[in-house]
Design an enzyme around this catalytic site. Structure first.
Site, PDB file in Angstrom:
ATOM      1  CG  HIS A 108      -1.778   1.123   1.433  1.00 37.81           C
ATOM      2  ND1 HIS A 108      -1.669   1.985   2.494  1.00 37.81           N
ATOM      3  CD2 HIS A 108      -2.817   1.574   0.682  1.00 37.81           C
ATOM      4  CE1 HIS A 108      -2.609   2.903   2.402  1.00 37.81           C
ATOM      5  NE2 HIS A 108      -3.315   2.689   1.326  1.00 37.81           N
ATOM      6  NE  ARG A 109      -1.616   5.749   1.391  1.00 40.43           N
ATOM      7  CZ  ARG A 109      -2.099   6.535   2.351  1.00 40.43           C
ATOM      8  NH1 ARG A 109      -1.291   7.356   2.985  1.00 40.43           N
ATOM      9  NH2 ARG A 109      -3.378   6.519   2.675  1.00 40.43           N
ATOM     10  CD  GLU A 151      -3.063   2.122  -3.159  1.00 41.02           C
ATOM     11  OE1 GLU A 151      -4.061   2.854  -3.251  1.00 41.02           O
ATOM     12  OE2 GLU A 151      -2.074   2.439  -2.464  1.00 41.02           O
ATOM     13  CG  ASP A 181      -2.728   6.842  -3.322  1.00 40.25           C
ATOM     14  OD1 ASP A 181      -3.748   6.142  -3.383  1.00 40.25           O
ATOM     15  OD2 ASP A 181      -1.911   6.775  -2.376  1.00 40.25           O
ATOM     16  CG  HIS A 196      -3.066   9.442   0.110  1.00 33.47           C
ATOM     17  ND1 HIS A 196      -3.748  10.305   0.942  1.00 33.47           N
ATOM     18  CD2 HIS A 196      -3.827   8.329   0.011  1.00 33.47           C
ATOM     19  CE1 HIS A 196      -4.871   9.735   1.332  1.00 33.47           C
ATOM     20  NE2 HIS A 196      -4.947   8.528   0.783  1.00 33.47           N
ATOM     21  CD  GLU A 203      -7.002   5.315  -4.138  1.00 33.18           C
ATOM     22  OE1 GLU A 203      -6.153   4.757  -3.420  1.00 33.18           O
ATOM     23  OE2 GLU A 203      -7.903   6.042  -3.691  1.00 33.18           O
ATOM     24  CE  LYS A 238      -5.990   8.582  -2.760  1.00 37.86           C
ATOM     25  NZ  LYS A 238      -7.042   7.880  -2.030  1.00 37.86           N
ATOM     26  CG  ASP A 298       0.515   0.875   5.497  1.00 38.77           C
ATOM     27  OD1 ASP A 298       0.076   1.009   4.343  1.00 38.77           O
ATOM     28  OD2 ASP A 298       0.041   1.469   6.487  1.00 38.77           O
TER      29      ASP A 298
END
Ligand code: G3P
Ligand code: MG
Length: 241
Positions: free
Chosen positions: A7-8, A34, A36, A49, A109, A111, A229
């Site tokens: 995640h990120r 993943e 953003d 993000h 993703e 945003k 994470d």
């Protein structure tokens, strides 16, 4: 098997959405990343993000009001720790070039639920297509109208509706919008939703799963993926199942 998606990037150990966080996720053997995307003033997709640069750079202003050159000058690493001082906000293109030769899935993703960036769907899609990464990419968004816009661009690309809101007919609703995957907050998952997604041929992935007990629950329910994470921890727990 439930896929482990960083995640990120491996964002517990390096500043989120930066090349060091992605590199670390890769070295930890995460199966996907993943990230953003927002758009700069000159319409360059960048990986950050928040709409605003404050939290991760200490500067003021919105991403949309910086040109890419201006944004590239900002330090997006120091807020995390001195070790990462001077780390910049990557462009989507830099990330795609880096990932090409690595066996990683991509979840990009958009945003665009707070700022509905004009044309972000096409801009991102065309770049992913240019680097021939469509087959291992899912585009996701919390913006329902954007999900509808993504589907006609290419019928075969992965499109996910992101949500943290409960609704009874969630799987059906996601399909009606044109999604082929559902990315939900952890508190939404249960056996019924897993079943509905299976019946509807929708991939079900869960965010943000950092606690081992939650990871185990997702593995046992048969979720298709988790965003975490701490990909190293998730891989370890999955291996002892
Ligand atoms: O894509 C899953 C997750 O990243 C969605 O929430 O706020 O962490 O981007 P957020
Ligand atoms: Mg995200």
């Amino acid at each position: 098997m439930t896929q482990i998606i960083a995640h990120r990037g491996a964002s517990k150990y390096a500043p989120e959405n930066t090349m060091p966080a992605f590199e670390l996720a890769y070295r930890m053997k995460a199966e996907g990343i993943e990230t953003d995307v927002q758009l700069t003033k000159d319409n360059i997709p960048v990986l950050i993000h928040d709409e605003h640069v404050k939290r991760t750079t200490g500067h003021s202003g919105y991403v949309k009001d910086y040109t890419f050159d201006e944004l590239s000058q900002l330090d997006a690493g120091s807020w995390f720790s001195d070790e990462f001082a001077g780390t910049s906000i990557p462009s989507l293109e830099e990330f795609l070039k880096w990932i090409i030769d690595k066996p990683l899935e991509l979840n990009i993703e958009l945003k665009n639920s707070k700022i509905d960036y004009s044309n972000i769907e096409k801009i991102v899609y065309e770049m992913v297509e240019h680097y021939k990464l469509l087959e291992r990419t899912t585009l996701s968004t919390f913006n329902h109208e954007s999900v509808k816009r993504l589907k006609p661009i290419n019928e075969t690309i992965g499109v996910a509706l992101l949500t943290s809101r409960k609704r009874k007919d969630l799987a059906d609703y996601a399909k009606i919008l044109g999604a082929n995957a559902l990315h939900v907050k952890y508190r939404l998952i249960n056996k019924a939703l897993v079943q509905q997604c299976k019946q509807g041929d929708l991939a079900l992935r869960v965010y943000t799963v950092n606690k081992p007990s939650h990871m185990m629950n997702c593995f046992l329910l048969g979720c298709d993926g988790i965003f975490t994470d701490v990909p190293n921890t998730a891989l370890m727990y999955r291996s002892i199942l």
